[in-house]
Design a protein around this motif. Structure first.
Motif, mmCIF file in Angstrom:
data_model
loop_
_atom_site.group_PDB
_atom_site.id
_atom_site.type_symbol
_atom_site.label_atom_id
_atom_site.label_comp_id
_atom_site.label_asym_id
_atom_site.label_seq_id
_atom_site.Cartn_x
_atom_site.Cartn_y
_atom_site.Cartn_z
ATOM 1 N N GLY A 1 0.992 -1.326 -0.016
ATOM 2 C CA GLY A 1 -0.126 0.136 -0.134
ATOM 3 C C GLY A 1 0.848 0.988 0.133
ATOM 4 N N TYR A 2 0.556 2.189 0.373
ATOM 5 C CA TYR A 2 0.393 3.642 0.313
ATOM 6 C C TYR A 2 1.008 4.838 1.337
ATOM 7 C CZ TYR A 2 -3.797 5.892 -0.470
ATOM 8 O OH TYR A 2 -4.662 6.192 -0.389
ATOM 9 N N ILE A 3 0.440 4.373 2.386
ATOM 10 C CA ILE A 3 1.359 4.643 3.688
ATOM 11 C C ILE A 3 2.160 5.109 3.944
ATOM 12 C CG2 ILE A 3 0.764 4.405 6.318
ATOM 13 C CD1 ILE A 3 -1.916 4.553 5.446
ATOM 14 N N GLU A 4 2.954 6.097 4.435
ATOM 15 C CA GLU A 4 4.256 6.388 3.777
ATOM 16 C C GLU A 4 5.095 6.280 5.736
ATOM 17 O OE1 GLU A 4 4.707 10.693 3.265
ATOM 18 O OE2 GLU A 4 4.110 9.788 0.627
ATOM 19 N N LEU A 5 3.891 6.053 6.601
ATOM 20 C CA LEU A 5 4.487 5.756 7.801
ATOM 21 C C LEU A 5 4.762 4.681 8.356
ATOM 22 C CD1 LEU A 5 5.316 7.150 10.818
ATOM 23 C CD2 LEU A 5 3.347 6.527 11.719
ATOM 24 N N PRO A 6 5.766 4.095 8.292
ATOM 25 C CA PRO A 6 5.894 2.418 9.049
ATOM 26 C C PRO A 6 5.112 2.132 9.983
ATOM 27 C CG PRO A 6 8.062 3.205 9.111
ATOM 28 C CD PRO A 6 7.508 4.832 8.786
ATOM 29 N N LEU A 7 4.861 0.707 10.002
ATOM 30 C CA LEU A 7 3.343 0.415 10.956
ATOM 31 C C LEU A 7 4.434 -0.094 12.811
ATOM 32 C CD1 LEU A 7 0.708 -0.382 12.504
ATOM 33 C CD2 LEU A 7 0.961 -3.037 11.800
ATOM 34 N N PHE A 8 5.953 -0.574 12.151
ATOM 35 C CA PHE A 8 6.789 -0.983 13.368
ATOM 36 C C PHE A 8 7.522 -0.290 12.980
ATOM 37 C CE2 PHE A 8 5.361 -4.532 11.421
ATOM 38 C CZ PHE A 8 6.379 -5.180 11.055
ATOM 39 N N THR A 9 8.641 -0.048 13.579
ATOM 40 C CA THR A 9 10.405 -0.132 13.277
ATOM 41 C C THR A 9 10.833 -1.678 12.732
ATOM 42 O OG1 THR A 9 10.574 1.182 15.767
ATOM 43 C CG2 THR A 9 12.368 0.019 14.554
ATOM 44 N N GLY A 10 11.394 -1.333 11.634
ATOM 45 C CA GLY A 10 11.739 -2.216 11.206
ATOM 46 C C GLY A 10 10.545 -2.571 9.164
ATOM 47 N N ASP A 11 10.410 -2.165 10.262
ATOM 48 C CA ASP A 11 8.442 -2.753 8.718
ATOM 49 C C ASP A 11 8.863 -2.155 7.342
ATOM 50 O OD1 ASP A 11 6.374 -3.039 7.573
ATOM 51 O OD2 ASP A 11 4.677 -0.894 8.415
ATOM 52 N N GLN A 12 8.907 -3.110 6.623
ATOM 53 C CA GLN A 12 9.679 -3.352 5.709
ATOM 54 C C GLN A 12 8.765 -3.464 3.903
ATOM 55 O OE1 GLN A 12 13.083 -2.942 4.604
ATOM 56 N NE2 GLN A 12 13.257 -2.165 6.343
ATOM 57 N N LEU A 13 7.398 -3.872 4.435
ATOM 58 C CA LEU A 13 6.540 -3.969 3.689
ATOM 59 C C LEU A 13 5.405 -2.351 3.651
ATOM 60 C CD1 LEU A 13 4.635 -5.894 2.168
ATOM 61 C CD2 LEU A 13 3.397 -6.438 4.013
ATOM 62 N N THR A 14 5.273 -2.329 4.362
ATOM 63 C CA THR A 14 4.093 -0.900 4.806
ATOM 64 C C THR A 14 5.339 0.179 3.913
ATOM 65 O OG1 THR A 14 3.172 -0.769 6.555
ATOM 66 C CG2 THR A 14 2.595 0.848 6.135
ATOM 67 N N GLY A 15 4.555 1.576 2.786
ATOM 68 C CA GLY A 15 4.571 2.128 1.742
ATOM 69 C C GLY A 15 5.068 1.668 0.302
ATOM 70 N N GLY A 16 5.370 0.214 0.722
ATOM 71 C CA GLY A 16 6.627 -0.447 -1.191
ATOM 72 C C GLY A 16 5.604 0.021 -2.132
ATOM 73 N N TYR A 17 3.986 0.104 -2.386
ATOM 74 C CA TYR A 17 3.997 0.716 -3.230
ATOM 75 C C TYR A 17 3.475 2.203 -3.704
ATOM 76 C CZ TYR A 17 0.221 0.686 -7.014
ATOM 77 O OH TYR A 17 -1.112 1.096 -7.895
ATOM 78 N N ASN A 18 4.269 3.082 -2.575
ATOM 79 C CA ASN A 18 4.079 4.930 -2.783
ATOM 80 C C ASN A 18 4.582 4.534 -4.282
ATOM 81 O OD1 ASN A 18 3.445 7.016 -2.403
ATOM 82 N ND2 ASN A 18 4.612 6.914 -0.350
ATOM 83 N N SER A 19 6.468 4.221 -4.541
ATOM 84 C CA SER A 19 6.774 4.490 -5.408
ATOM 85 C C SER A 19 6.901 3.404 -6.940
ATOM 86 C CB SER A 19 8.543 4.189 -5.844
ATOM 87 O OG SER A 19 8.557 2.123 -4.697
ATOM 88 N N LEU A 20 5.450 2.950 -6.387
ATOM 89 C CA LEU A 20 5.248 1.961 -7.709
ATOM 90 C C LEU A 20 3.435 2.923 -8.366
ATOM 91 C CD1 LEU A 20 5.315 -1.359 -6.003
ATOM 92 C CD2 LEU A 20 6.666 -0.199 -7.596
ATOM 93 N N CYS A 21 2.750 3.655 -7.678
ATOM 94 C CA CYS A 21 1.801 4.540 -9.058
ATOM 95 C C CYS A 21 2.153 4.776 -9.571
ATOM 96 C CB CYS A 21 1.805 5.246 -7.818
ATOM 97 S SG CYS A 21 0.871 5.168 -6.212
ATOM 98 N N LYS A 22 1.013 4.329 -10.931
ATOM 99 C CA LYS A 22 2.186 4.834 -12.918
ATOM 100 C C LYS A 22 0.909 5.899 -12.828
ATOM 101 C CE LYS A 22 2.273 -0.344 -13.988
ATOM 102 N NZ LYS A 22 2.196 -0.683 -13.121
ATOM 103 N N VAL A 23 -0.080 6.520 -12.426
ATOM 104 C CA VAL A 23 -0.687 7.565 -12.510
ATOM 105 C C VAL A 23 -0.236 8.726 -11.454
ATOM 106 C CG1 VAL A 23 -1.313 7.729 -15.039
ATOM 107 C CG2 VAL A 23 -2.781 7.036 -12.922
#
Ligand code: ZN
Length: 270
Positions: free
Chosen positions: A215-237
């Motif tokens: 997904g695109y949420i910018e704040l990680p859910l916890f320290t070391g969270d590598q998943l949250t926000g990964g979609y942010n840089s993948l939006c196409k438009v």
């Protein structure tokens, strides 16, 4: 505003962290974020455990072991954070903090959002008007085609209508229209069968890909969270006006459609 993929990511990551842990303290800094007296809220929640977390549209339902549930809607700007220790916490105002001994779950930015306490029956009544879950295996092309035939609205507004489909908002509407090569101003009931098929596949593909990417949420859910926000840089438009369309090279446009920020490619979306 967090949409289906963001809430699904929260559900997945929270389920690995807060399930079956005893609630040892509740801090309510903003009474408007809850729906009952703070003392009653605390009394109902203290010493309880969260058995499971369910997502419906943009809502999360936390099932407590008492049979009561939290109904969470983050609305605009709502976030969550799980801290391991007392000082492990972002420097943001927290409206509600739920402690599980040392660990704590903070609700941040709940100005319009809320964490309400209900019975499951009440929640089912409250969410009764939500449309189908677009990712349900039972949601088929036949059901989707049936729904589109009754809709005269344009894609930009109808895809975000929670009674039409549950969970899609502003960002994913634009991403879905781009993937389907359809202009957001197209009317649903005027799409050809081929275009309807393409739209149906794009809804499933874009949402599933966004979930897999965090997904695109910018704040990680916890320290070391590598998943949250990964979609942010993948939006196409979305939020990419002035950049080149990756499919045809023409500049992405930003426009207000039905007073909603809309991003699209005017060349390869028809
Ligand atoms: Zn293009």
């Amino acid at each position: 505003m967090p949409e289906l993929p963001e809430m699904e990511t929260y559900k997945k990551l929270l389920s690995e962290r807060v399930i079956n842990k005893q609630i040892t303290k509740v801090l309510i800094n903003r009474e408007k974020s809850i729906n009952v007296e703070p003392s009653l809220f605390t009394q109902e929640v203290l010493n309880r455990k969260i058995n499971s977390i369910e997502r419906r549209g943009k809502y999360l339902i936390f099932h407590l072991d008492s049979g009561k549930c939290f109904l969470l809607h983050l609305m605009l700007g709502g976030l969550m954070y799980v801290g391991k220790t007392e000082d492990d916490s972002p420097a943001r105002t927290k409206q509600i903090i739920i402690h599980f001994n040392e660990e704590h779950l903070s609700f941040i930015g709940l100005r319009l959002g809320y964490l309400h306490l209900h019975s499951y029956k009440e929640i089912n009544e409250l969410l009764d008007k939500l449309g189908p879950n677009p990712l349900s295996p039972q949601f088929t092309i036949n059901e989707f085609t049936g729904l589109t035939r009754q809709r005269r609205g344009i894609l930009k507004t109808t895809l975000q209508n929670q009674a039409f489909l549950a969970g899609i908002g502003n960002c994913y509407t634009d991403e879905i229209c781009f993937e389907a090569r359809l202009l957001p101003t197209r009317k649903l009931n005027e799409l050809s069968d081929e275009e309807t098929n393409r739209l149906f596949s794009s809804i499933k593909n874009v949402l599933n890909f966004a979930i897999d990417s965090g997904g695109y949420i910018e704040l990680p859910l916890f320290t070391g969270d590598q998943l949250t926000g990964g979609y942010n840089s993948l939006c196409k438009v979305y939020d990419r006006n002035g950049e080149n369309c990756e499919r045809c090279g023409v500049l992405i446009i930003k426009e207000s459609i039905s007073s909603k920020k809309t991003y699209y490619c005017s060349n390869c979306q028809k």
